[in-house]
Scaffold this active site. Sequence first.
Site, PDB file in Angstrom:
ATOM      1  N   ARG A   1       7.721  -2.024  93.678  1.00  0.00           N
ATOM      2  CA  ARG A   1       8.712  -1.952  92.595  1.00  0.00           C
ATOM      3  C   ARG A   1       9.721  -0.827  92.799  1.00  0.00           C
ATOM      4  O   ARG A   1      10.654  -0.683  92.012  1.00  0.00           O
ATOM      5  CB  ARG A   1       8.001  -1.771  91.252  1.00  0.00           C
ATOM      6  CG  ARG A   1       7.072  -2.908  90.907  1.00  0.00           C
ATOM      7  CD  ARG A   1       6.514  -2.730  89.528  1.00  0.00           C
ATOM      8  NE  ARG A   1       7.547  -2.787  88.528  1.00  0.00           N
ATOM      9  CZ  ARG A   1       7.992  -3.891  87.962  1.00  0.00           C
ATOM     10  NH1 ARG A   1       7.465  -5.040  88.286  1.00  0.00           N
ATOM     11  NH2 ARG A   1       8.950  -3.855  87.066  1.00  0.00           N
TER      12      ARG A   1
ATOM     13  N   TRP B   1      12.651   3.690  91.829  1.00  0.00           N
ATOM     14  CA  TRP B   1      13.796   3.074  92.510  1.00  0.00           C
ATOM     15  C   TRP B   1      15.001   3.726  91.838  1.00  0.00           C
ATOM     16  O   TRP B   1      15.300   3.434  90.685  1.00  0.00           O
ATOM     17  CB  TRP B   1      13.774   1.562  92.293  1.00  0.00           C
ATOM     18  CG  TRP B   1      14.786   0.822  93.118  1.00  0.00           C
ATOM     19  CD1 TRP B   1      14.622   0.387  94.408  1.00  0.00           C
ATOM     20  CD2 TRP B   1      16.097   0.409  92.721  1.00  0.00           C
ATOM     21  NE1 TRP B   1      15.768  -0.259  94.827  1.00  0.00           N
ATOM     22  CE2 TRP B   1      16.684  -0.264  93.820  1.00  0.00           C
ATOM     23  CE3 TRP B   1      16.851   0.548  91.549  1.00  0.00           C
ATOM     24  CZ2 TRP B   1      17.970  -0.794  93.774  1.00  0.00           C
ATOM     25  CZ3 TRP B   1      18.136   0.021  91.518  1.00  0.00           C
ATOM     26  CH2 TRP B   1      18.674  -0.643  92.623  1.00  0.00           C
TER      27      TRP B   1
ATOM     28  N   LYS C   1      11.348  -5.163  93.953  1.00  0.00           N
ATOM     29  CA  LYS C   1      10.868  -6.517  93.690  1.00  0.00           C
ATOM     30  C   LYS C   1      11.535  -7.149  92.486  1.00  0.00           C
ATOM     31  O   LYS C   1      11.907  -8.306  92.513  1.00  0.00           O
ATOM     32  CB  LYS C   1       9.349  -6.465  93.499  1.00  0.00           C
ATOM     33  CG  LYS C   1       8.695  -7.808  93.272  1.00  0.00           C
ATOM     34  CD  LYS C   1       8.604  -8.580  94.558  1.00  0.00           C
ATOM     35  CE  LYS C   1       8.106  -9.993  94.371  1.00  0.00           C
ATOM     36  NZ  LYS C   1       8.504 -10.841  95.486  1.00  0.00           N
TER      37      LYS C   1
ATOM     38  N   CYS D   1      11.082   0.296  89.652  1.00  0.00           N
ATOM     39  CA  CYS D   1      10.216   1.369  89.190  1.00  0.00           C
ATOM     40  C   CYS D   1       8.875   0.800  88.724  1.00  0.00           C
ATOM     41  O   CYS D   1       8.829  -0.255  88.100  1.00  0.00           O
ATOM     42  CB  CYS D   1      10.816   2.184  88.053  1.00  0.00           C
ATOM     43  SG  CYS D   1      12.317   3.025  88.512  1.00  0.00           S
TER      44      CYS D   1
ATOM     45  N   ASN E   1      11.009   2.980  83.180  1.00  0.00           N
ATOM     46  CA  ASN E   1      11.561   1.909  84.011  1.00  0.00           C
ATOM     47  C   ASN E   1      12.739   1.312  83.246  1.00  0.00           C
ATOM     48  O   ASN E   1      12.556   0.807  82.145  1.00  0.00           O
ATOM     49  CB  ASN E   1      10.473   0.854  84.262  1.00  0.00           C
ATOM     50  CG  ASN E   1      11.001  -0.369  84.985  1.00  0.00           C
ATOM     51  OD1 ASN E   1      12.071  -0.331  85.597  1.00  0.00           O
ATOM     52  ND2 ASN E   1      10.253  -1.457  84.925  1.00  0.00           N
ATOM     53  N   GLY E   2      13.935   1.398  83.811  1.00  0.00           N
ATOM     54  CA  GLY E   2      15.111   0.857  83.127  1.00  0.00           C
ATOM     55  C   GLY E   2      16.268   1.825  83.226  1.00  0.00           C
ATOM     56  O   GLY E   2      16.257   2.745  84.051  1.00  0.00           O
TER      57      GLY E   2
ATOM     58  N   HIS F   1      36.364 -25.035 110.032  1.00  0.00           N
ATOM     59  CA  HIS F   1      37.456 -24.554 109.167  1.00  0.00           C
ATOM     60  C   HIS F   1      37.681 -23.052 109.303  1.00  0.00           C
ATOM     61  O   HIS F   1      38.390 -22.462 108.508  1.00  0.00           O
ATOM     62  CB  HIS F   1      37.154 -24.925 107.710  1.00  0.00           C
ATOM     63  CG  HIS F   1      37.092 -26.403 107.507  1.00  0.00           C
ATOM     64  ND1 HIS F   1      38.191 -27.215 107.593  1.00  0.00           N
ATOM     65  CD2 HIS F   1      36.034 -27.216 107.276  1.00  0.00           C
ATOM     66  CE1 HIS F   1      37.838 -28.471 107.404  1.00  0.00           C
ATOM     67  NE2 HIS F   1      36.525 -28.494 107.215  1.00  0.00           N
TER      68      HIS F   1
ATOM     69  N   LYS G   1      16.130 -14.307 104.518  1.00  0.00           N
ATOM     70  CA  LYS G   1      14.831 -13.790 104.961  1.00  0.00           C
ATOM     71  C   LYS G   1      15.001 -12.899 106.187  1.00  0.00           C
ATOM     72  O   LYS G   1      14.384 -11.846 106.303  1.00  0.00           O
ATOM     73  CB  LYS G   1      13.857 -14.931 105.313  1.00  0.00           C
ATOM     74  CG  LYS G   1      13.392 -15.810 104.170  1.00  0.00           C
ATOM     75  CD  LYS G   1      12.720 -15.106 103.033  1.00  0.00           C
ATOM     76  CE  LYS G   1      13.684 -14.873 101.911  1.00  0.00           C
ATOM     77  NZ  LYS G   1      13.162 -14.521 100.620  1.00  0.00           N
TER      78      LYS G   1
ATOM     79  N   GLU H   1      16.805  -9.555 105.084  1.00  0.00           N
ATOM     80  CA  GLU H   1      15.973  -8.669 104.270  1.00  0.00           C
ATOM     81  C   GLU H   1      14.847  -8.031 105.080  1.00  0.00           C
ATOM     82  O   GLU H   1      14.551  -6.860 104.916  1.00  0.00           O
ATOM     83  CB  GLU H   1      15.284  -9.470 103.146  1.00  0.00           C
ATOM     84  CG  GLU H   1      16.175  -9.891 102.032  1.00  0.00           C
ATOM     85  CD  GLU H   1      15.418 -10.719 101.011  1.00  0.00           C
ATOM     86  OE1 GLU H   1      15.468 -10.386  99.831  1.00  0.00           O
ATOM     87  OE2 GLU H   1      14.759 -11.711 101.401  1.00  0.00           O
TER      88      GLU H   1
ATOM     89  N   GLU I   1      18.751 -19.449 102.523  1.00  0.00           N
ATOM     90  CA  GLU I   1      17.476 -18.768 102.326  1.00  0.00           C
ATOM     91  C   GLU I   1      16.922 -18.266 103.666  1.00  0.00           C
ATOM     92  O   GLU I   1      16.398 -17.154 103.763  1.00  0.00           O
ATOM     93  CB  GLU I   1      16.490 -19.721 101.624  1.00  0.00           C
ATOM     94  CG  GLU I   1      15.090 -19.176 101.416  1.00  0.00           C
ATOM     95  CD  GLU I   1      15.006 -17.952 100.508  1.00  0.00           C
ATOM     96  OE1 GLU I   1      16.017 -17.530  99.933  1.00  0.00           O
ATOM     97  OE2 GLU I   1      13.898 -17.395 100.413  1.00  0.00           O
TER      98      GLU I   1
HETATM   99  C1  F6R Z   1      14.681 -12.418  98.063  1.00  0.00           C
HETATM  100  C2  F6R Z   1      14.327 -11.923  96.764  1.00  0.00           C
HETATM  101  C3  F6R Z   1      15.410 -11.739  95.748  1.00  0.00           C
HETATM  102  C4  F6R Z   1      14.980 -12.384  94.424  1.00  0.00           C
HETATM  103  C5  F6R Z   1      16.003 -12.071  93.322  1.00  0.00           C
HETATM  104  C6  F6R Z   1      15.630 -12.745  92.018  1.00  0.00           C
HETATM  105  O1  F6R Z   1      13.596 -12.434  98.934  1.00  0.00           O
HETATM  106  O2  F6R Z   1      13.188 -11.674  96.482  1.00  0.00           O
HETATM  107  O3  F6R Z   1      16.626 -12.264  96.176  1.00  0.00           O
HETATM  108  O4  F6R Z   1      14.851 -13.754  94.629  1.00  0.00           O
HETATM  109  O5  F6R Z   1      16.090 -10.696  93.130  1.00  0.00           O
HETATM  110  O6  F6R Z   1      14.384 -12.323  91.572  1.00  0.00           O
HETATM  111  P1  F6R Z   1      13.557 -13.167  90.525  1.00  0.00           P
HETATM  112  O7  F6R Z   1      13.148 -14.431  91.199  1.00  0.00           O
HETATM  113  O8  F6R Z   1      12.391 -12.290  90.184  1.00  0.00           O
HETATM  114  O9  F6R Z   1      14.456 -13.425  89.368  1.00  0.00           O
END
Ligand code: F6R
Length: 603
Positions: free
Chosen positions: A29, A74, A598, A2, A100-101, A504, A485, A488, A481
């Site tokens: 957000r 969100w 985010k 949010c 937000n929350g 395995h 990517k 996502e 990772e």
């Molecule tokens: C992946 C991504 C998420 C964040 C995770 C932690 O691209 O952005 O997996 O890495 O939500 O977020 P932070 O780093 O803000 O604690």
Amino acid sequence: MCGIFAVVNDFKKNAAQTVLAGLKKLEYRGYDSWGIAVKPFSALTLSIDKHIGKIGEAKTNLPKGGIAIGHTRWATHGGVTDLNAHPHLDCNKKIAVIHNGIVENFHKLKKNLLKQKHQFLSETDTEVIAHLIEHYLSPLKNKKMTKSKRQKALIKAVFNTFNQLIGSNAIGILDLETESIIACRNGSPLVVGFDKKNQQFFLASDVPAFLKYTNQVYFLKDGETVLIDKNGIKLFNTKSGKQKEIFFEQLDWQIEDAEKSGFPHFLIKEIYEQKEVIKKIPLINEKMIKNLTKLINHDYKIILLGCGSAFYCALAGKYLFAKAGIKAEAYGANEFLPFVKFVDNKTLILAISQSGETADTLIAVKAAQKNGAKIAAIINARGSSLERLADIVIPVGAGPEIAVVSTKAFTAQLTILYFLAKACQNQFLLGKNQIKKLVDNLNLWLNPHLSNQLIMLAKTLVNEQHIYVVGKNLNFPASLEFALKIKETSYLHAEAFAAGELKHGVITLIQKNTPCFVLASDDEVKNEILSSAAEIKARGGKIIGIAPFDSPEFDQLIKTPDNDELNIIFNIIVGQLLGYYLGIGRGADPDKPRNLAKSVTVK
Ligand code: F6R
């Protein structure tokens, strides 16, 4: 999660349009719905416009006014509907609230308010906030009051309300009668911007929303409230109600940091920005790094924590420390609590977070802190909850990361961990030089030629159902990772495995032409990873090698430079770029993947 935005004293006298533009910068957000409330110059009631869907292309016909608030949602409580979009109003429609929350005790609060005949229009937890403030103001309902008296009563009502909310919350309130905005923070981010030249104030969840106007900011701390009207700003302690002094700080962020600057998406801009971001890492305060290495080398038990990409960074850190002869553990912060009992005052937690607001990471860190642990945090965003909790903060310095998917913050955090591991071995200078070499290599390698190579590759993969990624040792977290990517940004199922795990069980997934990425470096496990590639190839898998060398096992090679342990940065960047181009090819929005936000401020 949010986005909150508000303006007071809008110098263009069109506050709703300013809020709309600010919200567009906060869309990362949350993008389930958006809404704005304005006090029009021409009316004695608030005007509201709210809709489901992304705000990116939205327009509003709200009337002109000098003060407005807005929100991008969100969804947590209540579906994605126009009625559930913020702002929410009290019964008298004088108080508009954005939030937000999560108000964890909202059912109980709502039940009491319903008994008192408050009318609810939405299913959200937020709406109780508007009605609760109204409830505290009700003894004054029919009394004639000066603006200043109403303001005093209002802020008390807000304190009473906010102090009752359980959970991590940030709220913004627009009061029609006093034309003021009140905002409180507990666990969810809020920052005030002051544009001295135009004497206008902004309130936002994140700085990029108002960076166009000012870089003079005040990050609210938990337990603080601000009251802003055309006469200025006041800061309070929410619990005691006492006023305190407010000091603005100047950030070194530029307006370009919050713009696409000619790139089609923030994601690709941020992927390319990695050259500049990593360049700054050797300039990190040497004293701070050395102080931290003293702790690490001083018998402390080292635990790395993070969520999502930050967890993969923690995992890579564990390998980097092992190479440096330092024993470390790494956990996904959301799975840490069963192990917190092993934490004591000789434990050092290295908490990794882009936002510094991830609820799961904060919960894990607080639990460790309670057991006496020292907290060092590697954080990108400024003024976050984690920054405040930590004993030592290493700022990542990647600037605003606006694409929801993390790229430049991740590789910067990883490079910092590498630097730290080298410093622990008394190889501070070597670490610095290797990072400089990494930057030189990035400058040569990360270019349109590489992009074109990956566009061609993405075209061949765009209709696949599954792709697999394998790596060993440091390239194992890199594979995780890489696969994240792809998932996502393109919604294509990509799964990472430790190369040694294949035989395995998971080798059953390999069929003729199954695309398999093999992440390799010229290191001590090169031959082992090539053996795994051969095992996949023998089952018909199509091998795409990401490596600084070619090999007969590879059907195709994406060649990377050679840069000791830092090689994994190139391998990960290939995943970032491929995810981006696959996402475009598959019709996804690379900056705002579906269902994600985010900063994940809920458990
Ligand atoms: C992946 C991504 C998420 C964040 C995770 C932690 O691209 O952005 O997996 O890495 O939500 O977020 P932070 O780093 O803000 O604690």
